[in-house]
Design an enzyme around this catalytic site. Sequence first.
Site, PDB file in Angstrom:
ATOM      1  N   HIS A 145      27.815 -38.898  -8.503  1.00  0.00           N
ATOM      2  CA  HIS A 145      27.177 -39.774  -9.294  1.00  0.00           C
ATOM      3  C   HIS A 145      27.407 -39.234 -10.950  1.00  0.00           C
ATOM      4  O   HIS A 145      26.783 -39.289 -11.681  1.00  0.00           O
ATOM      5  CB  HIS A 145      25.816 -39.988  -9.190  1.00  0.00           C
ATOM      6  CG  HIS A 145      25.546 -40.727  -7.910  1.00  0.00           C
ATOM      7  ND1 HIS A 145      25.782 -42.012  -7.824  1.00  0.00           N
ATOM      8  CD2 HIS A 145      25.223 -40.388  -6.596  1.00  0.00           C
ATOM      9  CE1 HIS A 145      25.574 -42.604  -6.614  1.00  0.00           C
ATOM     10  NE2 HIS A 145      25.158 -41.539  -5.911  1.00  0.00           N
TER      11      HIS A 145
ATOM     12  N   LYS B   8      19.617 -17.567  -9.415  1.00  0.00           N
ATOM     13  CA  LYS B   8      19.827 -16.209  -9.414  1.00  0.00           C
ATOM     14  C   LYS B   8      21.222 -15.887 -10.139  1.00  0.00           C
ATOM     15  O   LYS B   8      21.219 -14.979 -10.652  1.00  0.00           O
ATOM     16  CB  LYS B   8      20.109 -15.822  -7.975  1.00  0.00           C
ATOM     17  CG  LYS B   8      18.439 -15.636  -7.061  1.00  0.00           C
ATOM     18  CD  LYS B   8      17.604 -14.557  -7.465  1.00  0.00           C
ATOM     19  CE  LYS B   8      16.762 -15.056  -8.378  1.00  0.00           C
ATOM     20  NZ  LYS B   8      15.514 -15.874  -8.190  1.00  0.00           N
TER      21      LYS B   8
ATOM     22  N   LYS C 142       9.944 -10.166 -16.933  1.00  0.00           N
ATOM     23  CA  LYS C 142       9.226 -10.364 -15.485  1.00  0.00           C
ATOM     24  C   LYS C 142       8.228 -11.362 -15.462  1.00  0.00           C
ATOM     25  O   LYS C 142       8.017 -11.947 -14.625  1.00  0.00           O
ATOM     26  CB  LYS C 142       8.968  -8.999 -14.921  1.00  0.00           C
ATOM     27  CG  LYS C 142       8.586  -9.123 -13.353  1.00  0.00           C
ATOM     28  CD  LYS C 142       9.627  -9.305 -12.589  1.00  0.00           C
ATOM     29  CE  LYS C 142       9.276  -9.676 -11.183  1.00  0.00           C
ATOM     30  NZ  LYS C 142      10.071 -10.492 -10.405  1.00  0.00           N
TER      31      LYS C 142
ATOM     32  N   ASN D 125      -1.406   1.668   6.215  1.00  0.00           N
ATOM     33  CA  ASN D 125      -0.684   0.643   5.726  1.00  0.00           C
ATOM     34  C   ASN D 125      -0.172  -0.409   6.808  1.00  0.00           C
ATOM     35  O   ASN D 125       0.025   0.155   7.927  1.00  0.00           O
ATOM     36  CB  ASN D 125       0.742   1.394   5.192  1.00  0.00           C
ATOM     37  CG  ASN D 125       0.489   2.036   3.802  1.00  0.00           C
ATOM     38  OD1 ASN D 125      -0.651   1.911   3.249  1.00  0.00           O
ATOM     39  ND2 ASN D 125       1.651   2.437   3.242  1.00  0.00           N
ATOM     40  N   GLY D 126       0.015  -1.440   6.480  1.00  0.00           N
ATOM     41  CA  GLY D 126       0.432  -2.464   7.696  1.00  0.00           C
ATOM     42  C   GLY D 126      -0.862  -3.349   7.854  1.00  0.00           C
ATOM     43  O   GLY D 126      -1.968  -3.621   7.227  1.00  0.00           O
TER      44      GLY D 126
ATOM     45  N   GLU E 285      17.801 -22.733  -6.472  1.00  0.00           N
ATOM     46  CA  GLU E 285      17.473 -21.035  -6.348  1.00  0.00           C
ATOM     47  C   GLU E 285      18.721 -20.223  -6.485  1.00  0.00           C
ATOM     48  O   GLU E 285      18.639 -19.289  -7.188  1.00  0.00           O
ATOM     49  CB  GLU E 285      16.502 -20.690  -4.966  1.00  0.00           C
ATOM     50  CG  GLU E 285      16.081 -19.288  -4.999  1.00  0.00           C
ATOM     51  CD  GLU E 285      15.422 -18.903  -6.234  1.00  0.00           C
ATOM     52  OE1 GLU E 285      14.888 -19.457  -6.981  1.00  0.00           O
ATOM     53  OE2 GLU E 285      15.029 -17.519  -6.472  1.00  0.00           O
TER      54      GLU E 285
ATOM     55  N   GLU F 141      20.938 -15.904 -13.772  1.00  0.00           N
ATOM     56  CA  GLU F 141      20.069 -15.115 -14.570  1.00  0.00           C
ATOM     57  C   GLU F 141      20.560 -13.491 -14.527  1.00  0.00           C
ATOM     58  O   GLU F 141      20.540 -12.939 -15.401  1.00  0.00           O
ATOM     59  CB  GLU F 141      18.812 -14.843 -13.619  1.00  0.00           C
ATOM     60  CG  GLU F 141      17.967 -15.834 -13.650  1.00  0.00           C
ATOM     61  CD  GLU F 141      16.683 -15.289 -12.725  1.00  0.00           C
ATOM     62  OE1 GLU F 141      16.722 -15.278 -11.584  1.00  0.00           O
ATOM     63  OE2 GLU F 141      15.494 -15.218 -13.387  1.00  0.00           O
TER      64      GLU F 141
ATOM     65  N   CYS G 114       0.805  -1.276   0.255  1.00  0.00           N
ATOM     66  CA  CYS G 114      -0.205   0.028  -0.010  1.00  0.00           C
ATOM     67  C   CYS G 114       0.974   1.343  -0.103  1.00  0.00           C
ATOM     68  O   CYS G 114       2.055   1.226   0.351  1.00  0.00           O
ATOM     69  CB  CYS G 114      -0.859  -0.037   1.374  1.00  0.00           C
ATOM     70  SG  CYS G 114      -1.701  -1.273   1.441  1.00  0.00           S
TER      71      CYS G 114
ATOM     72  N   TRP H 298      -3.123  -2.383  -1.444  1.00  0.00           N
ATOM     73  CA  TRP H 298      -2.861  -3.689  -2.147  1.00  0.00           C
ATOM     74  C   TRP H 298      -3.733  -4.647  -1.271  1.00  0.00           C
ATOM     75  O   TRP H 298      -2.984  -5.066   0.293  1.00  0.00           O
ATOM     76  CB  TRP H 298      -1.213  -3.875  -1.842  1.00  0.00           C
ATOM     77  CG  TRP H 298      -0.834  -5.350  -2.501  1.00  0.00           C
ATOM     78  CD1 TRP H 298      -0.833  -6.441  -1.609  1.00  0.00           C
ATOM     79  CD2 TRP H 298       0.069  -5.613  -3.537  1.00  0.00           C
ATOM     80  NE1 TRP H 298      -0.026  -7.425  -2.393  1.00  0.00           N
ATOM     81  CE2 TRP H 298       0.143  -6.925  -3.628  1.00  0.00           C
ATOM     82  CE3 TRP H 298       0.283  -4.674  -4.904  1.00  0.00           C
ATOM     83  CZ2 TRP H 298       0.899  -7.559  -4.717  1.00  0.00           C
ATOM     84  CZ3 TRP H 298       0.834  -5.566  -5.853  1.00  0.00           C
ATOM     85  CH2 TRP H 298       1.157  -6.810  -6.008  1.00  0.00           C
TER      86      TRP H 298
ATOM     87  N   ARG I 100       4.668   0.523  -6.434  1.00  0.00           N
ATOM     88  CA  ARG I 100       4.604  -0.325  -5.309  1.00  0.00           C
ATOM     89  C   ARG I 100       3.585  -1.178  -5.501  1.00  0.00           C
ATOM     90  O   ARG I 100       3.500  -2.408  -4.823  1.00  0.00           O
ATOM     91  CB  ARG I 100       4.315   0.289  -3.875  1.00  0.00           C
ATOM     92  CG  ARG I 100       5.604   1.340  -3.665  1.00  0.00           C
ATOM     93  CD  ARG I 100       5.337   2.023  -2.329  1.00  0.00           C
ATOM     94  NE  ARG I 100       4.935   1.327  -1.164  1.00  0.00           N
ATOM     95  CZ  ARG I 100       5.859   0.873  -0.195  1.00  0.00           C
ATOM     96  NH1 ARG I 100       7.232   1.344  -0.509  1.00  0.00           N
ATOM     97  NH2 ARG I 100       5.768   0.368   0.741  1.00  0.00           N
TER      98      ARG I 100
HETATM   99  C1  F6R Z   1      13.559 -16.229 -11.442  1.00  0.00           C
HETATM  100  C2  F6R Z   1      12.208 -15.633 -11.927  1.00  0.00           C
HETATM  101  C3  F6R Z   1      11.503 -16.792 -12.819  1.00  0.00           C
HETATM  102  C4  F6R Z   1       9.930 -16.895 -12.438  1.00  0.00           C
HETATM  103  C5  F6R Z   1       9.201 -17.697 -13.296  1.00  0.00           C
HETATM  104  C6  F6R Z   1       7.622 -17.899 -12.541  1.00  0.00           C
HETATM  105  O1  F6R Z   1      14.138 -14.929 -10.741  1.00  0.00           O
HETATM  106  O2  F6R Z   1      11.740 -14.764 -11.592  1.00  0.00           O
HETATM  107  O3  F6R Z   1      11.929 -17.762 -12.822  1.00  0.00           O
HETATM  108  O4  F6R Z   1      10.146 -17.489 -11.023  1.00  0.00           O
HETATM  109  O5  F6R Z   1       9.146 -17.176 -14.398  1.00  0.00           O
HETATM  110  O6  F6R Z   1       6.984 -16.787 -12.343  1.00  0.00           O
HETATM  111  P1  F6R Z   1       5.774 -16.500 -11.547  1.00  0.00           P
HETATM  112  O7  F6R Z   1       6.214 -16.695 -10.321  1.00  0.00           O
HETATM  113  O8  F6R Z   1       5.439 -15.009 -11.799  1.00  0.00           O
HETATM  114  O9  F6R Z   1       4.776 -17.191 -12.252  1.00  0.00           O
END
Ligand code: F6R
Length: 603
Positions: free
Chosen positions: A502, A483, A598, A99-100, A479, A486, A2, A75, A27
Amino acid sequence: MCGIVGYIGSDNIKEILLDGLKELEYRGYDSAGIAILEEDEINSFKAVGKLKNLVDKTASFSTNAQGMGIGHTRWATHGKPTELNAHPHLGEFSYVVHNGIIENYQELKKELQSEGVNFLSQTDTEVIVHLFEKYYHTLQDPKKAFVETVKRLKGAYAILLITKVDKDRIFFAKNGSPMIVGNDENGDIYFGSSDAALIGKAKEVIYLDDGDYGWSSLGNIEIYNDGTKKELNKKPLIGDKVSAQKGGFRFFMEKEIYEQSEVLSDTIMGRVLDEEIKFEELDKSFFEGIERIQFCACGTSYNSALACAYLFERDAKIPTSVEIASEFRYKDPLLQKDTLFIVISQSGETADTLEALKMARDAGLKTLSICNVDNSSIVRIADRTLLTRAGIEKGVASTKAFATQVMVLWMLSLYLADIKGTMSREEIKGEIEVIRHIPKTVVVEDRLHEKIKRLSKRYLHGHGFFYIGRDIFYPLALEGALKLKEISYLHAEGYPAGEMKHGPIALADSELFTIALMPKSLHYDKVKSNVEELSARDATILAISPEEFELADDFIKTKHADHPMSEFFEMMVITQLLALEVSIRLGNDVDMPRNLAKSVTVE
Ligand code: F6R
């Protein structure tokens, strides 16, 4: 997440509020509203969806005189994104934005309802305005009434309140959610939940501390904490909007890593009670007839599911499988009606996940989504949704979304363990204690960040990275590797530590970098011997562990050694920072890495 704005002055109040809200759009929000007190009238407008809808609604309304106003982008957390649930919330003669999360709102709501107060919304926020008016009725003094109101609130809040019984002041309070108050050279007063809303308007600002409350009129700001009046610690406001949105961080990803403590507090608020986990969105009957769980997701969301599948089997003793959505769609999966199909998605728009969800729905399975964006396609299709409350995530590489997904899934595993009686109340209480500490566990300390910054210079080359771990630390290794690849474009893989021998150990030499996740509370000796095997083949080892490891070339000592999930969250932050610093040193665009988007709305 928010956003809040406020203004006292004689400029165009409506425009100033709408302008401030526009600056907070980044945001994320799903509804917005403003309330303006001018002369004796309060006019309020709310609209669901984009700010444009609010702008349209207020088109024929204008403000000309000296007055004040408050505004909000919401939000959804408690209650759907509807106009009734949008802020400002009103009582008989006052309006509030917040907010909160007010943790004790249910208790306060019951108390007020028993005294005859009628509630219009499903939000926690509405209790604030009714409490204020209740105290005003008995004390006949708005300042005292506001102080009494704030004393009753538990949880996190940034609050602005205006009332017809005091036409000169905006009342404010802050605890756990950010709030800034500032003024210009004319003494006009501005409020915002972030710098961005005040840039170009206020000249100097005060960043409120937790526990601060007070009131402000034209040219005057009074701040109190614990009954004592505070000196005003004003600072000049710097005028660059994008850097204000980044809050002084170099990249949004960095900011989002630092935000994890705050958003995890939001994620657990109202859901973690003293002895049990509660989700407003769920009831126990939803799980009747469910004998197994199928998780389905992509990328980072898949990794969070993979980690938490261990918890579902261990805690709730329910068979749990995890599928990558793009694989699931084309494998003619056997879908059984006793399966709860859970999709995990930050955006709620990922095409593969969405299609997998439709397949499960069409096969008659119960569906649940774990999602960050209310009203997204996935949320609209799933039978039920648990929102992760991470706020908008701008960095393409997901960080805080992952953290909140893991948190929601962990809480859900305990919720199920409670229903199924597979964990005792005492055991669940123990887990709840750990959950409450997680927001502190992920706070980034300067010393740690500095160390990773320095250390990152040794990891800019080589022929590859292996992130290794066992149990829940294996998905965390996946993960961590995701990161790094990417945003650094270096080759990285996550691997179960026990699998290295293995095959992949054949790659080991001094140019193979191993990031070893070595928690103390889970299979330490096992993973240690796997890392020793790599070290014996001259692999370069960066060990992350609470226990000193003499074979490590580099070592990051962690603080938590008592619970796997505390270790998990602490190590998560370290892997995120490592990827960030390597990428920055390589001169890459951290927030917008090449070839990535994204939200992946295509197959
Ligand atoms: C990695 C990343 C992607 C998303 C994937 C799924 O940093 O952002 O691997 O996790 O494209 O996206 P969502 O979670 O939006 O379904």
